[in-house]
Design an enzyme around this catalytic site. Sequence first.
Site, PDB file in Angstrom:
ATOM      1  N   TRP A 322       1.085  -1.133  -0.059  1.00 17.73           N
ATOM      2  CA  TRP A 322       0.049   0.128   0.112  1.00 17.73           C
ATOM      3  C   TRP A 322       0.860   1.055  -0.153  1.00 17.73           C
ATOM      4  CZ3 TRP A 322      -0.558   4.145   3.262  1.00 17.73           C
ATOM      5  CH2 TRP A 322      -1.528   5.034   3.050  1.00 17.73           C
ATOM      6  N   HIS A 323       1.931   1.319   0.890  1.00 20.60           N
ATOM      7  CA  HIS A 323       2.858   2.385   0.737  1.00 20.60           C
ATOM      8  C   HIS A 323       3.661   2.868  -0.615  1.00 20.60           C
ATOM      9  CE1 HIS A 323       2.193   2.075   5.234  1.00 20.60           C
ATOM     10  NE2 HIS A 323       2.616   3.163   5.215  1.00 20.60           N
ATOM     11  N   GLY A 324       3.698   1.694  -1.486  1.00 17.61           N
ATOM     12  CA  GLY A 324       4.466   1.999  -2.498  1.00 17.61           C
ATOM     13  C   GLY A 324       4.769   0.990  -3.561  1.00 17.61           C
ATOM     14  N   PHE A 471       2.087   8.314  -1.217  1.00 15.93           N
ATOM     15  CA  PHE A 471       1.322   7.288  -1.081  1.00 15.93           C
ATOM     16  C   PHE A 471      -0.224   7.542  -1.554  1.00 15.93           C
ATOM     17  CE2 PHE A 471       4.875   7.096   2.236  1.00 15.93           C
ATOM     18  CZ  PHE A 471       5.545   6.359   1.421  1.00 15.93           C
TER      19      PHE A 471
END
Length: 471
Positions: A322-324, A471
Amino acid sequence: MVFSSTVFIFLFLPLVLGIYFLLQNKLRNLFLLIASLFFYAWGEGLLVLLMMGSIGMNYIMGIAISESLDKNRPLTSKMFLALGVGLNLLVLTYYKYIHFLVENLAMVGIHIDIDISNVTLPIGISFFTFQSISYLVDVYRSTVKGQRSIVNLGMYIALFPQLIAGPIVRYVDISKEIQRRTVTPALFKTGITRFLTGFAKKIIIANNVGLVADKVFGAPVGDLSTSLTWIGVLCYTLQIYYDFSGYSDMAIGLGKMFGFNFKENFDHPYISKSVQEFWRRWHISLSTWFRDYLYIPLGGNRKGKYRTYVNLLIVFFLTGLWHGASWNFIVWGMFHGFFLIVERMDFFKLPSKFTFLKRFYLLLVVMVGWVIFRAENLGYALEYIGTMFAFTGGTYAYPYLFLNTYTLTVIALGILFSAPLRALIVKRAAMIIPNPNSAIALEHILYVSLFILSLLELAQTTYNPFIYFRF
């Protein structure tokens, strides 16, 4: 447009607040939707059309799910839920992960002949996608009814205070306030002070320590000494906390100015005694989202310890992703997942009297994790971590130039206020200054001083990034 810019503080926000309070209640949601879309278009241009498309699609899916449930058609409602969630994830995957997927498929010999050179990451897409998914799931669970007003749903998805970097606000938490809300003088004042607190966190602490962290992490690891690697990761540990919690404070404060009460997103995570506790205190809106919409539906901890371990790894694999779109983020998520599993094993448990060791362990795990999170690639991260524990000297001394008295003071303040020191100060101040009027006057002076100091900092530098915008 960022909250810490002079355009936002002295032009956009006063103008929006002024018009908002001049309008009749029935027009305020429409105005906030228009203002939010303008806010997003300011920085993202035509990608605002993607936001509008997301609003339209989720509006249709929400109504379809709700009507299917009303007609007692559970299979149809489940189909619309799957379609709505799938479309949200498809858009997120295309814009955020297509480059990552194509590059990794090419590495294993699978070449996809598509032009993705013009695909750019829309700011905040992970946040508003997760908000939209939570809305559809909650409608399906009959926690809320499908929103019949596209203006109201659009305002919820696009609301500018939390649009581009959270916190992730669930529809169920503010559904009543979307329909009707009142801004009292006390709530508005709380909103202002909360915004100024976040503004000071960001400008005074995050920006100053972030500059040092960038200099360290921008250097070849071979040129760094062990002491400098620890300075770099300490500064980044403070930067990411004060950057993101500062933004969350500003978002929560802005929400209160317009009558919304967003839930807290941080609760002094660095005082935790375990990784499990850390994730109850860090980015609370994300960790609870994964808990309620993924971990519990997967079975949580109800199906035996080994299934629990698998569920935790799935959740933290996706938390990292989800963060990248990078293996660094995936490894960082799995790194935290591994320690969550270890903490559930009996042999790891320490008696309560070893509180200091527990806090030391947590900070060590988190700081090593931040190296993986911050590094440009895994190779750099591993080399950096090795240097942290190698006790070697280095040749690169440029970051030391930024460690003047002022920066060291900022670092010290950052460390102190990462603990719940503010509540203690307020309590002690109330004992020393029993006169309420004097206490209020002192509070006003403090916040005005913080604001002026922050503006002076802002005026003398061009360094003003927001980490979580990516993000």
